[in-house]
Design an enzyme around this catalytic site. Structure first.
Site, PDB file in Angstrom:
ATOM      1  N   GLN A 135       0.912  -1.296   0.144  1.00 38.86           N
ATOM      2  CA  GLN A 135       0.030   0.012  -0.092  1.00 38.86           C
ATOM      3  C   GLN A 135       0.899   1.127   0.082  1.00 38.86           C
ATOM      4  O   GLN A 135       1.641   1.279   0.876  1.00 38.86           O
ATOM      5  CB  GLN A 135      -0.712  -0.124   1.360  1.00 38.86           C
ATOM      6  CG  GLN A 135      -1.551   1.190   1.466  1.00 38.86           C
ATOM      7  CD  GLN A 135      -2.274   1.315   2.764  1.00 38.86           C
ATOM      8  OE1 GLN A 135      -3.437   0.737   3.005  1.00 38.86           O
ATOM      9  NE2 GLN A 135      -1.643   1.461   3.993  1.00 38.86           N
ATOM     10  N   GLY A 136       0.899   2.015  -1.112  1.00 33.58           N
ATOM     11  CA  GLY A 136       1.530   3.052  -0.885  1.00 33.58           C
ATOM     12  C   GLY A 136       0.754   4.489  -0.620  1.00 33.58           C
ATOM     13  O   GLY A 136       0.233   5.211  -1.625  1.00 33.58           O
ATOM     14  N   TYR A 137       0.534   4.663   0.582  1.00 41.17           N
ATOM     15  CA  TYR A 137      -0.161   5.626   1.274  1.00 41.17           C
ATOM     16  C   TYR A 137       0.852   6.717   1.941  1.00 41.17           C
ATOM     17  O   TYR A 137       0.823   7.881   1.366  1.00 41.17           O
ATOM     18  CB  TYR A 137      -1.140   5.258   2.236  1.00 41.17           C
ATOM     19  CG  TYR A 137      -2.458   4.802   1.601  1.00 41.17           C
ATOM     20  CD1 TYR A 137      -2.664   4.594   0.116  1.00 41.17           C
ATOM     21  CD2 TYR A 137      -3.507   4.652   2.476  1.00 41.17           C
ATOM     22  CE1 TYR A 137      -3.769   4.011  -0.601  1.00 41.17           C
ATOM     23  CE2 TYR A 137      -4.639   4.167   1.915  1.00 41.17           C
ATOM     24  CZ  TYR A 137      -4.983   3.732   0.468  1.00 41.17           C
ATOM     25  OH  TYR A 137      -6.170   3.459  -0.097  1.00 41.17           O
ATOM     26  N   SER A 138       1.483   6.359   3.012  1.00 43.49           N
ATOM     27  CA  SER A 138       2.127   7.401   3.859  1.00 43.49           C
ATOM     28  C   SER A 138       3.196   7.659   3.196  1.00 43.49           C
ATOM     29  O   SER A 138       3.953   7.030   2.677  1.00 43.49           O
ATOM     30  CB  SER A 138       2.377   6.528   5.244  1.00 43.49           C
ATOM     31  OG  SER A 138       1.193   6.333   6.039  1.00 43.49           O
ATOM     32  N   SER A 177       4.456  -1.945   4.020  1.00 47.04           N
ATOM     33  CA  SER A 177       4.855  -3.173   4.335  1.00 47.04           C
ATOM     34  C   SER A 177       4.749  -4.107   3.134  1.00 47.04           C
ATOM     35  O   SER A 177       4.206  -3.832   2.294  1.00 47.04           O
ATOM     36  CB  SER A 177       3.419  -4.006   5.234  1.00 47.04           C
ATOM     37  OG  SER A 177       2.776  -2.726   6.121  1.00 47.04           O
ATOM     38  N   GLU A 200      -9.947  -1.269   5.679  1.00 41.56           N
ATOM     39  CA  GLU A 200      -8.853  -1.559   6.903  1.00 41.56           C
ATOM     40  C   GLU A 200      -9.241  -1.903   7.980  1.00 41.56           C
ATOM     41  O   GLU A 200      -8.840  -2.457   8.934  1.00 41.56           O
ATOM     42  CB  GLU A 200      -7.907  -0.633   6.546  1.00 41.56           C
ATOM     43  CG  GLU A 200      -6.699  -0.684   7.387  1.00 41.56           C
ATOM     44  CD  GLU A 200      -5.604   0.139   7.453  1.00 41.56           C
ATOM     45  OE1 GLU A 200      -5.793   1.124   7.006  1.00 41.56           O
ATOM     46  OE2 GLU A 200      -4.266  -0.287   7.680  1.00 41.56           O
ATOM     47  N   SER A 240      -3.767   6.352  14.045  1.00 41.59           N
ATOM     48  CA  SER A 240      -2.987   6.117  15.206  1.00 41.59           C
ATOM     49  C   SER A 240      -3.878   6.288  16.408  1.00 41.59           C
ATOM     50  O   SER A 240      -4.857   6.932  16.102  1.00 41.59           O
ATOM     51  CB  SER A 240      -1.808   7.194  15.562  1.00 41.59           C
ATOM     52  OG  SER A 240      -2.474   8.430  15.645  1.00 41.59           O
TER      53      SER A 240
END
Lengths: 365, 403
Positions: B127-130, B162, B245, B373
């Protein structure tokens, strides 16, 4: 497979809560707190009309024949209102005691009177059910002697039902010869605790169960679920009030609920408290339908909700700042409701000890 | 309230239990190492898909089992696997998040190309998010994709990715319309990790493993057809993905499995020659945790029923990720205290109980932080769940003003 309430349960809950919202304003609580006897005749009459005392009494004896889950929903509503009314012992544990341990004759003599609301039963336990304080009860034939402290729902009871350490129960009339009841105002002014003493008092002995101790513990367990439900309702009320306060109270030019310190405190409370509702339902349902798990559920729900109630009631008071600490808002009535429920019938430590034994995690003794 | 399984659910439960009795020995270890899945794991996954215990509701034309969505069926299956402590198959971001996203908003070509291989375990996604500057404030991502002919040219950096070191594919949130307001300038693009210009650098975490990576993009060229929905709709697609998610984190079955392990650990582990279970301090912590697990399990049952009824659970769902990950961490903390000093020797490539306890104890903090978070979760619970007002927007400090 359905984990939720029925339409009938929702409707009953709505009407009970509407009645309580209307009939138990804070002024009534303050008045009741003066006497501290945990009984208001007008409210009681209204609850009798709703059928509350007979929820668990079988239909053949004039009750509604419902289960512990239905009773738990009512206990939550009463806790939410901090209603100064006998319930856990008088309307739940006593009918179950008759159902579990009384002879057929005793059932037909007393259960219809409980259902009608004319008989209110205060209860105390000696040597079981988390008894603290003094308790020395003896039965000779049907003659009851000795004393026991801390009876529940005995403020304006017509009858007193006491359990002996061996699981037998003895029922006496409140005003009978050799019976004395000293009502003591408790920290929770909506419900007293009562010290009982008996001198050769004539009683009806409830001893018809095959396994008298198991029958007695079922009564204790139902009571524990009720007290957990009461705490849930009281803590929910305090959370609701704290959220409303946080949306209203302005400091530093902002409502305080926009500060993360306050917002996160409220988020913590709801995160702890909301799963307790499903837990109370599950534990109550277990008393009705899951006999193998019923005891573990009762012990654990009493312990867990007791702990959550302590934290939630403190944090909700804190959100109110100085006003939460005063008598002006009356928030303390609900705080004290949680305080009372936590200790009655065994606090979290006692309940977890029993849970450990049940699972063979600890040797008895 | 009726917790008995009736009719088809009872039959399904019997069927799943029979399957587990027959095939359970082929299952990879539950909660095994978080690394490139081996052949055993892939074979198990295919067996589960074939029987409809994984990808159950994915339509048959895309390689799934084609069952109608049924919350209780899913629950019966999950419970049966959890009670037998047998793996319920791959639970990675491709399967849990991308597949439902493509089924909801992908094109027919995208579904045909990606859903089948992903659910069978033949295609892995990251997953290319943050980004380093965009964590909780995800909509502020700066990785740029510029259209050049019929290709996007991607430049930028992602972090916390990840599985990027072995993933075949990435779903990427990037900025295609820099002139638009931040939420409206994003696009969601699917790309192969073998594309030239991608550099993956392992990011070693506190566990000592490289569970995450940094991914650098230098003039990475991706066919324009790889966009999901259209330009500027990336935020919408990303939110579809995040919805899936949050369902996947904070699972009460995981708590039950861990609770059984904790009971076992306290019954078998000794300190100074005494069983931990005989010592009140340990026993009390276990009992407290048991109470919490019972509460969350009941809560999960309640949510399942509401989901089956199509009810919006509101705050009841919003608390799950925060409450669940915190409890899981307290559970691993008790496991660490149970293995005690004997558990201190630590090699993150080992899989014994003591290492697993210490690894979970650290990895679970990552779970508390990842996927929104804990502090962000508390804002969300307070604002969306309880209706509290948002923090006022901060004004940039005036020149010469106080900081």
């Amino acid at each position: 497979m359905r984990f939720g309430l029925t339409e009938e349960q929702r409707l009953f809950d709505d009407s009970l809560r509407a009645f309580l919202a209307d009939r138990v304003p804070i002024e009534t609580l303050r008045q009741q707190a003066q006497t501290g006897r945990g009984f208001d005749p007008a409210i009681w009459q209204g609850l009798c009309e709703l059928g509350l005392p007979g929820l668990l009494v079988p239909e053949s004896y004039g009750g509604a024949g419902l289960g512990v889950l239905d009773a738990a929903l009512s206990a939550e509503a009463l806790g939410h209102a901090a209603a100064p009314i006998p319930f856990a012992a008088s309307a739940v544990m006593a009918p179950l005691a008759f159902a579990n341990s009384a002879s057929r004759d005793q059932q037909s003599e007393f259960l219809p009177r409980i259902a009608a609301g004319e008989m209110r039963v205060g209860m105390a336990f000696a040597g079981i059910g988390g008894q603290t304080g003094d308790a020395t009860l003896t039965l000779q034939g049907n003659r009851l002697s000795g004393r026991v402290q801390g009876a529940l729902d005995a403020g304006e009871a017509t009858h007193l039902l006491v359990y002996l350490p061996d699981g037998r129960a003895a029922l006496v009339e409140a005003g009978a010869n050799g019976v004395s009841a000293q009502v003591r105002r408790s920290v929770d002014r909506t419900r007293p605790v009562t010290d009982l003493s008996f001198e050769n008092a004539e009683s009806a002995v409830l001893d018809a169960a095959n396994d008298r101790m198991a029958a007695a513990l079922r009564v204790v367990d139902a009571g524990r679920v009720m007290l957990a439900a009461d705490t849930l309702g009281a803590a929910q009320y305090m959370l609701d009030q704290a959220v409303a306060w946080a949306k209203e109270r302005v400091q530093f030019g902002r409502v305080i609920g926009s500060f993360q310190g306050v917002k996160h405190t409220l988020a913590e409370i709801v995160t702890m408290l909301e799963p307790c509702r499903a837990f109370v339902w599950h534990a109550a349902y277990a008393q009705d339908a899951l006999p193998d798990e019923a005891r573990l559920f009762a012990c654990q729900v009493k312990a867990h909700v007791g702990d959550v109630g302590r934290e939630a009631s403190r944090m909700a008071t804190e959100v109110h700042g100085g006003m939460g600490f005063t008598d002006l808002l009356g928030l303390h009535y609900w705080f004290k409701r949680c305080t009372f429920d936590r200790q009655m019938l065994g606090g979290p430590q006692r309940c977890r000890e029993e849970a450990a034994r049940l699972q063979g995690w600890k040797l008895a003794g | 309230m009726d917790l008995t399984l009736s009719g088809k659910y009872e039959a399904l439960q019997a069927e799943v239990r029979a399957f587990i009795r027959e095939h359970g020995h082929k299952s990879p270890k539950v909660g095994g190492p978080r690394r490139d899945p081996d052949q055993k794991t892939r074979d198990w996954q295919k067996l589960l898909v074939e029987h409809g215990y994984a990808a159950r509701t994915v339509p048959r034309e895309y390689g799934g089992f084609g069952a109608q969505p049924d919350v209780l069926e899913a629950a019966v299956i999950a419970d049966a696997f959890a009670e037998a402590n047998v793996s319920q198959g791959l639970a990675n971001q491709g399967i849990s998040m991308l597949v439902p996203t493509l089924l909801e908003v992908g094109t027919e070509e995208q579904r045909r190309a990606y859903v089948g291989p992903t659910i069978r375990g033949d295609m892995f996604w990251c997953q290319g998010y943050s980004e380093p500057g965009s964590g909780s404030d995800l909509a502020s991502v700066q990785t740029r994709a510029v259209l050049d002919g019929d290709e996007f040219v991607v430049n930028g950096q992602k972090i916390w990715t990840s599985s990027a070191h072995f993933a075949d594919m990435m779903f990427l949130l990037c900025r295609t319309e820099p002139e638009m307001p931040k939420h409206a300038g994003l696009s969601y693009i699917l790309l192969s990790m073998k594309t030239p210009g991608i550099e993956v650098r392992p990011l070693t975490t506190m566990t000592g493993r490289a569970e995450f990576n940094e991914v650098f993009f230098t003039d990475v060229r991706v066919p324009a057809s790889q966009i999901v929905m259209s330009r500027g709709q990336g935020w919408h697609v990303a939110n579809v993905t995040l919805k899936y998610e949050r369902l996947y984190l904070g699972d009460a079955n995981k708590m039950s499995v861990r609770l059984r392990k904790l009971v076992d650990l306290l019954q078998t582990t000794e300190i100074d020659g005494e069983k931990l279970m005989a010592l009140p301090e340990y026993r009390d912590r276990l009992l407290r945790i048991q109470g919490e697990v019972m509460a969350w399990r009941a809560h999960q049952l309640r949510l399942r029923t509401e989901q089956a009824d199509g009810v919006d659970s509101g705050v009841k769902r919003l608390i799950v990720k925060y409450g669940g990950t915190m409890l899981l961490w307290r559970m691993s903390a008790l496991a660490v205290d149970a293995v005690g000093a004997a558990g201190l020797p630590y090699d993150p490539s080992e899989t014994d109980d003591a290492t697993a306890a210490n690894l979970d104890y650290m990895f679970d903090i990552g779970m508390i932080i990842g996927g929104g978070s804990s502090n962000i979760q508390k804002n969300v619970i307070g604002e969306r769940g309880l209706g509290l007002p948002r923090e006022p927007k901060t004004q940039p400090a005036a020149a010469g003003g106080r900081a």
